[in-house]
Design a protein around this motif. Structure first.
Motif, PDB file in Angstrom:
ATOM      1  N   ARG A  30      43.296  34.369  41.234  1.00  0.00           N
ATOM      2  CA  ARG A  30      42.646  35.610  41.668  1.00  0.00           C
ATOM      3  C   ARG A  30      42.092  36.420  40.487  1.00  0.00           C
ATOM      4  O   ARG A  30      41.536  37.503  40.692  1.00  0.00           O
ATOM      5  CB  ARG A  30      43.652  36.484  42.436  1.00  0.00           C
ATOM      6  N   VAL A  44      43.234  41.416  31.352  1.00  0.00           N
ATOM      7  CA  VAL A  44      42.057  42.135  31.818  1.00  0.00           C
ATOM      8  C   VAL A  44      41.695  43.253  30.845  1.00  0.00           C
ATOM      9  O   VAL A  44      42.545  43.776  30.124  1.00  0.00           O
ATOM     10  CB  VAL A  44      42.276  42.737  33.230  1.00  0.00           C
ATOM     11  N   ARG A  97      39.218  40.908  37.614  1.00  0.00           N
ATOM     12  CA  ARG A  97      38.407  41.335  36.472  1.00  0.00           C
ATOM     13  C   ARG A  97      37.133  42.075  36.887  1.00  0.00           C
ATOM     14  O   ARG A  97      36.471  42.678  36.042  1.00  0.00           O
ATOM     15  CB  ARG A  97      38.070  40.122  35.610  1.00  0.00           C
ATOM     16  N   GLU A  98      36.785  42.045  38.149  1.00  0.00           N
ATOM     17  CA  GLU A  98      35.632  42.798  38.627  1.00  0.00           C
ATOM     18  C   GLU A  98      35.932  44.291  38.719  1.00  0.00           C
ATOM     19  O   GLU A  98      35.012  45.110  38.786  1.00  0.00           O
ATOM     20  CB  GLU A  98      35.214  42.296  40.012  1.00  0.00           C
ATOM     21  N   GLN A  99      37.205  44.661  38.717  1.00  0.00           N
ATOM     22  CA  GLN A  99      37.600  46.056  38.895  1.00  0.00           C
ATOM     23  C   GLN A  99      37.533  46.813  37.572  1.00  0.00           C
ATOM     24  O   GLN A  99      37.861  46.278  36.515  1.00  0.00           O
ATOM     25  CB  GLN A  99      39.014  46.142  39.473  1.00  0.00           C
ATOM     26  N   ARG A 100      37.144  48.081  37.651  1.00  0.00           N
ATOM     27  CA  ARG A 100      37.079  48.915  36.442  1.00  0.00           C
ATOM     28  C   ARG A 100      38.422  49.562  36.134  1.00  0.00           C
ATOM     29  O   ARG A 100      38.691  49.945  34.989  1.00  0.00           O
ATOM     30  CB  ARG A 100      36.000  49.979  36.606  1.00  0.00           C
ATOM     31  N   PRO A 139      33.202  50.947  45.140  1.00  0.00           N
ATOM     32  CA  PRO A 139      33.970  49.882  44.493  1.00  0.00           C
ATOM     33  C   PRO A 139      34.470  50.321  43.124  1.00  0.00           C
ATOM     34  O   PRO A 139      34.096  51.388  42.626  1.00  0.00           O
ATOM     35  CB  PRO A 139      32.930  48.769  44.355  1.00  0.00           C
ATOM     36  N   GLY A 140      35.323  49.501  42.529  1.00  0.00           N
ATOM     37  CA  GLY A 140      35.698  49.735  41.140  1.00  0.00           C
ATOM     38  C   GLY A 140      37.172  49.864  40.856  1.00  0.00           C
ATOM     39  O   GLY A 140      37.593  49.775  39.704  1.00  0.00           O
ATOM     40  N   PRO A 142      39.464  36.140  38.448  1.00  0.00           N
ATOM     41  CA  PRO A 142      38.047  36.555  38.458  1.00  0.00           C
ATOM     42  C   PRO A 142      37.802  37.774  39.344  1.00  0.00           C
ATOM     43  O   PRO A 142      37.038  38.677  38.972  1.00  0.00           O
ATOM     44  CB  PRO A 142      37.326  35.314  38.994  1.00  0.00           C
ATOM     45  N   GLU A 143      38.465  37.829  40.491  1.00  0.00           N
ATOM     46  CA  GLU A 143      38.328  38.967  41.402  1.00  0.00           C
ATOM     47  C   GLU A 143      38.918  40.227  40.795  1.00  0.00           C
ATOM     48  O   GLU A 143      38.340  41.319  40.910  1.00  0.00           O
ATOM     49  CB  GLU A 143      39.023  38.633  42.721  1.00  0.00           C
TER      50      GLU A 143
END
Length: 224
Positions: free
Chosen positions: A129, A157, A134-137, A83-84, A131-132
């Protein structure tokens, strides 16, 4: 003497594996490249449906071909698990480029979601979308027309954002020049830009950024 040389050491040297640009190559040349690869993995870009269909059956049988992105993977499939990195796409018309980026990331082992149809003409779609995202690096942003998504997203972000202008558009936006200018002229600090329709280039940049960040974090943990 062959008219091509595959850079099999590229991944060890740069962190990004060799890829084959099929645009401008004949089906015979592409087939020869694939034959020379043997069982080794290769990522192919800009492989049209016509060129794919004209490859020998033995070559096609070894390819995982995606007509939307015009990409293909040669060799044994590897399940993407890391992920990331995420791909954010302004409109459905931008999906071919977004898919090229996502497929290039998957080839490198990244389980990269494609968050599509979140263009800023309906800003609520992007906010839903967020929040989703912002999970990414690292975030790849894909947009045509006026390219407004780039600045808006980069202002929302913390992750590095790689902008990919697409050739989707008409009138003054035709060919992606307006989206490219918007990305280059953005006042959102830290936004970086690749060439028009260059999903593979964006994926390569994201991979390098992600791995540099991961290496820095590992070194800090080891020195603590």
């Amino acid at each position: 003497m062959s008219d091509f040389t595959i850079d099999w050491d590229r991944e060890a040297r740069t962190g990004v594996a060799e890829a084959v640009l099929c645009d401008g190559k004949t089906p015979a040349q592409i087939a020869a490249i694939l034959a020379s690869a043997g069982p080794r993995r290769l990522f192919l870009t800009r492989l049209s449906e016509d060129a794919h269909g004209r490859l020998p059956e033995t070559a096609r049988a070894r390819l995982d071909y995606d007509p939307l992105s015009r990409t293909a993977v040669h060799g044994e499939p590897v399940a993407p698990t890391m992920p990331g990195v995420g791909v954010v796409c302004a409109g459905t018309s931008d999906l071919p480029v977004a898919r090229e980026a996502a497929r290039a990331l998957a080839f490198a082992g990244f389980d990269a979601p494609v968050i599509a149809d979140v263009g800023v003409a309906g800003l609520w779609r992007l906010m839903n979308r967020l929040p989703e995202i912002r999970e990414q690096r690292v975030v790849i942003a894909v947009a045509g027309m006026e390219g407004a998504l780039f600045s808006v997203l980069a202002g929302l972000v913390a992750a590095p954002v790689v902008a990919v202008p697409t050739s989707v558009g008409y009138g003054v936006a035709e060919g992606g020049k307006a989206a490219l200018s918007s990305a280059l002229a953005s006042c959102a600090a830290g936004l970086v830009t690749v060439n028009i329709d260059n999903g593979f280039g964006a994926a390569s940049a994201a991979i390098r950024i992600f791995r540099a960040m991961s290496r820095d974090m590992s070194e800090k943990q080891n020195s603590a």
